[in-house]
Design a protein around this motif. Sequence first.
Motif, PDB file in Angstrom:
ATOM      1  N   MET A 189       3.960  -5.978 -10.354  1.00  0.00           N
ATOM      2  CA  MET A 189       2.502  -5.879 -10.385  1.00  0.00           C
ATOM      3  C   MET A 189       1.889  -6.855  -9.383  1.00  0.00           C
ATOM      4  O   MET A 189       0.939  -6.526  -8.674  1.00  0.00           O
ATOM      5  CB  MET A 189       1.972  -6.167 -11.787  1.00  0.00           C
ATOM      6  CG  MET A 189       0.468  -6.059 -11.877  1.00  0.00           C
ATOM      7  SD  MET A 189      -0.158  -4.427 -11.486  1.00  0.00           S
ATOM      8  CE  MET A 189      -0.012  -3.668 -13.062  1.00  0.00           C
ATOM      9  N   ILE A 219      -0.473  -5.779  -6.276  1.00  0.00           N
ATOM     10  CA  ILE A 219      -1.827  -6.318  -6.077  1.00  0.00           C
ATOM     11  C   ILE A 219      -1.947  -6.964  -4.701  1.00  0.00           C
ATOM     12  O   ILE A 219      -2.934  -6.767  -3.991  1.00  0.00           O
ATOM     13  CB  ILE A 219      -2.174  -7.318  -7.206  1.00  0.00           C
ATOM     14  CG1 ILE A 219      -2.365  -6.556  -8.516  1.00  0.00           C
ATOM     15  CG2 ILE A 219      -3.423  -8.124  -6.866  1.00  0.00           C
ATOM     16  CD1 ILE A 219      -2.485  -7.455  -9.734  1.00  0.00           C
ATOM     17  N   VAL A 246      -2.250  -4.226  -2.030  1.00  0.00           N
ATOM     18  CA  VAL A 246      -3.560  -3.585  -2.046  1.00  0.00           C
ATOM     19  C   VAL A 246      -4.598  -4.497  -1.392  1.00  0.00           C
ATOM     20  O   VAL A 246      -5.415  -4.056  -0.575  1.00  0.00           O
ATOM     21  CB  VAL A 246      -3.978  -3.204  -3.484  1.00  0.00           C
ATOM     22  CG1 VAL A 246      -5.440  -2.819  -3.559  1.00  0.00           C
ATOM     23  CG2 VAL A 246      -3.099  -2.074  -3.997  1.00  0.00           C
ATOM     24  N   LEU A 247      -4.577  -5.770  -1.736  1.00  0.00           N
ATOM     25  CA  LEU A 247      -5.518  -6.721  -1.131  1.00  0.00           C
ATOM     26  C   LEU A 247      -5.287  -6.852   0.371  1.00  0.00           C
ATOM     27  O   LEU A 247      -6.244  -6.903   1.154  1.00  0.00           O
ATOM     28  CB  LEU A 247      -5.406  -8.085  -1.811  1.00  0.00           C
ATOM     29  CG  LEU A 247      -5.933  -8.156  -3.239  1.00  0.00           C
ATOM     30  CD1 LEU A 247      -5.635  -9.519  -3.856  1.00  0.00           C
ATOM     31  CD2 LEU A 247      -7.414  -7.845  -3.295  1.00  0.00           C
TER      32      LEU A 247
END
Length: 104
Positions: free
Chosen positions: A7, A11, A14-15
């Motif tokens: 996870m 994340i 994606v950032l």
Amino acid sequence: MSPRVTMGIAIFLVLAAGMTWLAVTDWRADSALDSRGVVAEARLVEIRDGGKRHDLYVVEFTSADGSAHRSALWQPPAEPRPAVGDVLRVVYDPEDPTLVRDAR
């Protein structure tokens, strides 16, 4: 690999993709205004106070083809601060008149 690590990596990716997209979009906008930007006089119709960082100026101007446009641009706080109704010089992209920056 644990679900938490997976996870965290997701994340991060994606950032990172979002930051890359923002940087490329900003670069393309600057490139368009540098290569084909047109200077116009714009009337300042609204100021949204952004605190110490940037204010949002909403401006209205008429493009070279006679069309009226309303756009927004982020500006660092200026002294003296312009007032609603003041005329500013802006550069806009004739292919996308919503793309505007201060001509100073």
